[in-house]
Write a protein that holds these residues in place. Structure first.
Motif, PDB file in Angstrom:
ATOM      1  N   VAL A 141      36.573   4.504  95.015  1.00 48.17           N
ATOM      2  CA  VAL A 141      36.510   5.689  94.157  1.00 48.17           C
ATOM      3  C   VAL A 141      37.888   6.041  93.629  1.00 48.17           C
ATOM      4  N   GLU A 190      38.889   3.339  90.945  1.00 50.26           N
ATOM      5  CA  GLU A 190      38.131   3.288  89.697  1.00 50.26           C
ATOM      6  C   GLU A 190      38.073   4.632  88.972  1.00 50.26           C
ATOM      7  N   ARG A 191      38.170   5.743  89.711  1.00 51.94           N
ATOM      8  CA  ARG A 191      38.096   7.088  89.137  1.00 51.94           C
ATOM      9  C   ARG A 191      36.886   7.241  88.203  1.00 51.94           C
ATOM     10  N   PRO A 192      35.698   7.059  88.703  1.00 53.30           N
ATOM     11  CA  PRO A 192      34.498   7.087  87.835  1.00 53.30           C
ATOM     12  C   PRO A 192      34.246   8.480  87.276  1.00 53.30           C
ATOM     13  N   ASP A 193      33.672   8.511  86.065  1.00 53.79           N
ATOM     14  CA  ASP A 193      33.302   9.799  85.452  1.00 53.79           C
ATOM     15  C   ASP A 193      32.132  10.427  86.184  1.00 53.79           C
ATOM     16  N   ASP A 194      31.197   9.595  86.611  1.00 51.81           N
ATOM     17  CA  ASP A 194      30.019  10.088  87.324  1.00 51.81           C
ATOM     18  C   ASP A 194      30.019   9.484  88.721  1.00 51.81           C
ATOM     19  N   PHE A 247      28.277   6.007  90.214  1.00 50.11           N
ATOM     20  CA  PHE A 247      29.177   5.006  90.784  1.00 50.11           C
ATOM     21  C   PHE A 247      28.771   4.676  92.223  1.00 50.11           C
ATOM     22  N   TYR A 280      27.631   1.156  93.624  1.00 50.72           N
ATOM     23  CA  TYR A 280      28.472   0.560  94.664  1.00 50.72           C
ATOM     24  C   TYR A 280      27.627   0.090  95.843  1.00 50.72           C
TER      25      TYR A 280
END
Length: 393
Positions: free
Chosen positions: A20, A23-27, A31, A35
């Motif tokens: 996390v 990648e710093r996902p928006d959602d 994610f 994953y």
């Protein structure tokens, strides 16, 4: 009720947290779903390595109780003591965001709490089997030991309270402690610790309130690690180690055939090992269970020739440097180790076990087999005769 943390859960969640942060996902929900779906898919493939995270009806796992059979007894926790340590607890830190990239090494001020020799001996014994610390290298482990401080407790003292923000991670030196969790609005006794164990990591790792109340039932001693040091060492170093592995693997020509996400999986499977000058890393004739990538230092490859006049005489074949790899030959040919490997000076290597090798480096096996001819030519230059490494040793 048996309040149990299954074996492997902490490692699983820590790997997810590092993903996390990277990648710093928006959602985050999407994610997380992707994953864990991909993780499940990899495990279901032939040869897939199971994480083994599951609850058990037996005593297997990491139960958060130690010798208590009062699971079904509803107990009220003892009254809170208004202690200075409780008054000084920080509040409202759960919204705090941790960004490993923005955390500059130059700004890190290492925390050191002086300790007597007797304290250091007790601390070393207390942390010896703490799962969270298993992946730390010696330098990081020393930083953890320096930063930990001793906290004495008395009976009925609340060490942590459910719903509070996390301030410290605790390792038990001695003493007994009860665990209470609010269930349907009531405090229920769900387990206990008896002179061993650790607690408080989840609130620090995931920025969530404390999930349980821990109350001392005897005089005791705890070793505490503050929130910032915990996160910097365990989260940041896990992130940095993965980035370091990815950079290392990017420089390995053999792995250029892999997609970036495949190299990322290889990076996640690596474990660092350190060796002193002259120490044996692999020994000729032994069975093979892993291969290595060199992080730091030099590795000397040497070999005995059973057909030589002196079959016990060992000659150097080649040397490997940072970014090189070795030990893959025995995994490709399913033969014993064809040569020995020794550390030259202080050396760090990244170890990839045979199960991960089979699962992740399948596309590279043909390239590895081509290297066998190069190895045979090197042996010919040293011994004056050619050995066929693909044949059974």
């Amino acid at each position: 009720m048996n309040f149990e943390i299954p074996a492997g859960l902490t490692d699983l969640l820590q790997d997810f947290t590092v993903a996390v942060l990277r990648e710093r996902p928006d959602d985050l929900v999407v994610f997380a779903a992707d994953y864990f779906a991909n993780l499940r898919d990899r495990e279901d493939r032939p040869g897939g390595q199971k994480r083994g995270v599951k609850f058990s009806q037996s005593d297997v796992g990491e139960p958060m109780e130690n010798g208590s059979d009062d699971d079904d007894i509803l107990d009220e926790p003892p009254p809170k003591r208004i202690l200075d340590s409780y008054k000084r607890r920080r509040q409202s830190v759960c919204a705090e965001r941790y960004d490993p990239d923005a955390d500059d090494d130059d700004d890190d001020k290492k925390v050191v709490h002086p300790k007597s020799d007797e304290q250091r001996t007790r601390l070393a014994g207390a942390v010896a089997n703490i799962l969270l610390f298993k992946s730390l290298d010696p330098e990081q482990m020393q930083e953890v030991l320096d930063a930990m401080f001793e906290r004495k407790v008395i009976p009925e003292e609340h060490v942590i309270d459910q719903g509070d923000d996390g301030d410290n991670f605790y390792v038990i030196d001695c003493g007994t402690y009860n665990i209470f969790v609010k269930i349907n609005g009531a405090d229920k006794h769900v387990g206990s610790y008896d002179n061993v164990g650790s607690f408080g990591e989840l609130a620090l790792m995931y920025n969530t309130p404390r999930a349980a109340t821990i109350v001392a039932t005897s005089e005791g001693s705890l070793w505490a690690l503050d929130r910032q040091t915990f996160r910097r060492i365990l989260l940041k170093n896990a992130y940095k180690k993965r980035k370091m592995y990815e950079t290392l693997l990017d420089g390995v020509p053999m792995l250029k055939t892999l997609e970036p996400f495949e190299r990322m999986k290889v990076a996640d499977a690596l474990m660092t090992q350190s060796f002193e000058d002259g120490e044996v890393i692999i020994r000729q004739g032994d069975s093979a269970d892993c291969m290595y990538f060199i992080e730091e230092g030099v590795v000397r490859i040497a070999m005995k020739n059973k057909n030589a006049d002196d079959p016990d005489k060992e000659l150097e074949v080649t040397r490997c440097k940072q970014g090189d790899y070795f030990g893959e030959l025995a995994l490709v040919t399913n033969n014993p180790r064809a040569a020995s490997a020794y550390a030259v000076g202080k050396t760090k290597v990244a170890r990839l076990d045979v199960h991960a090798f089979e699962r992740l480096l399948g596309p590279c096996k043909e390239l590895m087999k081509r290297n066998i001819e190069l190895y045979e030519e090197q042996i010919h230059e040293v011994f004056g005769s050619k050995l066929h490494l693909q044949e059974t040793q």
